[in-house]
Design a protein around this motif. Sequence first.
Motif, mmCIF file in Angstrom:
data_model
loop_
_atom_site.group_PDB
_atom_site.id
_atom_site.type_symbol
_atom_site.label_atom_id
_atom_site.label_comp_id
_atom_site.label_asym_id
_atom_site.label_seq_id
_atom_site.Cartn_x
_atom_site.Cartn_y
_atom_site.Cartn_z
ATOM 1 N N LEU A 51 10.746 -0.978 -26.251
ATOM 2 C CA LEU A 51 11.708 -1.744 -25.459
ATOM 3 C C LEU A 51 12.160 -0.964 -24.230
ATOM 4 N N GLN A 52 12.354 0.333 -24.407
ATOM 5 C CA GLN A 52 12.776 1.163 -23.267
ATOM 6 C C GLN A 52 11.739 1.143 -22.149
ATOM 7 N N LYS A 53 10.467 1.149 -22.527
ATOM 8 C CA LYS A 53 9.398 1.106 -21.523
ATOM 9 C C LYS A 53 9.414 -0.198 -20.743
ATOM 10 N N ALA A 54 10.007 -1.231 -21.336
ATOM 11 C CA ALA A 54 10.103 -2.530 -20.666
ATOM 12 C C ALA A 54 11.393 -2.669 -19.865
ATOM 13 N N GLY A 55 12.149 -1.580 -19.749
ATOM 14 C CA GLY A 55 13.370 -1.612 -18.953
ATOM 15 C C GLY A 55 14.604 -2.071 -19.691
ATOM 16 N N LEU A 56 14.612 -1.936 -21.024
ATOM 17 C CA LEU A 56 15.758 -2.332 -21.821
ATOM 18 C C LEU A 56 16.455 -1.105 -22.397
ATOM 19 N N THR A 57 17.772 -1.039 -22.238
ATOM 20 C CA THR A 57 18.575 -0.004 -22.878
ATOM 21 C C THR A 57 18.638 -0.282 -24.375
ATOM 22 N N THR A 58 18.637 0.759 -25.193
ATOM 23 C CA THR A 58 18.710 0.575 -26.644
ATOM 24 C C THR A 58 19.882 1.356 -27.227
ATOM 25 N N LEU A 59 20.519 0.764 -28.224
ATOM 26 C CA LEU A 59 21.579 1.429 -28.987
ATOM 27 C C LEU A 59 21.182 1.433 -30.446
ATOM 28 N N LEU A 60 20.866 2.615 -30.975
ATOM 29 C CA LEU A 60 20.648 2.791 -32.404
ATOM 30 C C LEU A 60 21.872 3.515 -32.948
ATOM 31 N N PHE A 61 22.533 2.906 -33.938
ATOM 32 C CA PHE A 61 23.750 3.535 -34.459
ATOM 33 C C PHE A 61 23.814 3.375 -35.969
ATOM 34 N N ASP A 62 24.623 4.224 -36.581
ATOM 35 C CA ASP A 62 24.792 4.199 -38.030
ATOM 36 C C ASP A 62 25.809 3.125 -38.402
ATOM 37 N N LEU A 63 25.442 2.232 -39.277
ATOM 38 C CA LEU A 63 26.363 1.186 -39.719
ATOM 39 C C LEU A 63 27.388 1.710 -40.720
ATOM 40 N N LEU A 64 27.111 2.868 -41.317
ATOM 41 C CA LEU A 64 28.029 3.494 -42.256
ATOM 42 C C LEU A 64 28.422 4.876 -41.761
ATOM 43 N N THR A 65 29.635 5.322 -42.120
ATOM 44 C CA THR A 65 30.045 6.690 -41.827
ATOM 45 C C THR A 65 29.300 7.647 -42.755
ATOM 46 N N GLU A 66 29.394 8.939 -42.467
ATOM 47 C CA GLU A 66 28.724 9.923 -43.325
ATOM 48 C C GLU A 66 29.261 9.864 -44.748
ATOM 49 N N GLU A 67 30.575 9.696 -44.887
ATOM 50 C CA GLU A 67 31.162 9.611 -46.229
ATOM 51 C C GLU A 67 30.694 8.343 -46.939
ATOM 52 N N GLU A 68 30.697 7.215 -46.227
ATOM 53 C CA GLU A 68 30.226 5.966 -46.827
ATOM 54 C C GLU A 68 28.757 6.070 -47.210
ATOM 55 N N ASP A 69 27.995 6.762 -46.388
ATOM 56 C CA ASP A 69 26.573 6.921 -46.660
ATOM 57 C C ASP A 69 26.348 7.726 -47.936
ATOM 58 N N ARG A 70 27.183 8.738 -48.157
ATOM 59 C CA ARG A 70 27.057 9.540 -49.383
ATOM 60 C C ARG A 70 27.375 8.692 -50.616
ATOM 61 N N VAL A 71 28.398 7.848 -50.508
ATOM 62 C CA VAL A 71 28.742 6.959 -51.619
ATOM 63 C C VAL A 71 27.612 5.966 -51.864
ATOM 64 N N ASP A 72 27.088 5.417 -50.770
ATOM 65 C CA ASP A 72 26.046 4.404 -50.886
ATOM 66 C C ASP A 72 24.760 4.984 -51.464
ATOM 67 N N ALA A 73 24.501 6.262 -51.205
ATOM 68 C CA ALA A 73 23.298 6.894 -51.749
ATOM 69 C C ALA A 73 23.325 6.906 -53.274
ATOM 70 N N VAL A 74 24.538 6.882 -53.855
ATOM 71 C CA VAL A 74 24.686 6.891 -55.310
ATOM 72 C C VAL A 74 24.798 5.469 -55.865
ATOM 73 N N THR A 75 25.604 4.631 -55.186
ATOM 74 C CA THR A 75 25.908 3.305 -55.726
ATOM 75 C C THR A 75 25.038 2.181 -55.151
ATOM 76 N N ALA A 76 24.504 2.390 -53.935
ATOM 77 C CA ALA A 76 23.703 1.375 -53.222
ATOM 78 C C ALA A 76 24.473 0.077 -53.013
ATOM 79 N N GLU A 77 25.814 0.153 -52.972
ATOM 80 C CA GLU A 77 26.594 -1.077 -52.864
ATOM 81 C C GLU A 77 26.907 -1.463 -51.420
ATOM 82 N N LEU A 78 27.107 -0.479 -50.549
ATOM 83 C CA LEU A 78 27.509 -0.797 -49.183
ATOM 84 C C LEU A 78 26.354 -1.343 -48.345
#
Length: 225
Positions: A51-78
Amino acid sequence: MVFDTVLIDTGEADLRGDLVSPEPTHGVVAFAHGSGSSRHSPRNQEVARVLQKAGLTTLLFDLLTEEEDRVDAVTAELRFDIPLLGRRLVAAVDWLGRHPGTAGLPVGLFGASTGAAAALIAAAERPDRVRAVVSRGGRPDLAGPALPRVQAPVLLVVGGEDHEVLRMNRDAAERLGGPGTVHVVPGATHLFEEPGTLEQAAAAAQEWFVRTVAGKRTTTAGAGP
């Protein structure tokens, strides 16, 4: 190409993101990654480069915080909390509207797996801002009642060998409030790991966003049946 590490204030969490802007740029695409993934997803990063090569700006971001990600790695609920992911993506769309480098740009959304449902929810919530949506191997069915409220054109890219997800995408396309197209990549399974299949998905996404977000004609292959 301008690379920025950004912090997106969603009101309930601060989320880290990578904003990459080609010069000139004709629009911005925000990515919503799939379950158990992050902004470092190699598949999404590959699509972003196309997409960038086609002249489009891209935003890749984490939908979860680091703490939420650690919880989700165990529970897979978020990772399956679609209303939460949808709110986070809506907040990112609002942030793009305030950020000096993207405030005036039309917005597209790219969602993979469960992130596709979040993208459709955000499109329904921000119809004045979101010009188009692309789903790759997505679960648009999880957007549920938001589907009829989506007015932006939607491209649903699915692997030809991902039979159950293909069925769900075809059903979801019929429920969309705006135009929806299912693009089948022959021989691809859910993660598009087969040689050349991710490239085909990225090319379809590029053509869709260049036409619907940047408002330009393209010569690449369009969406398939």
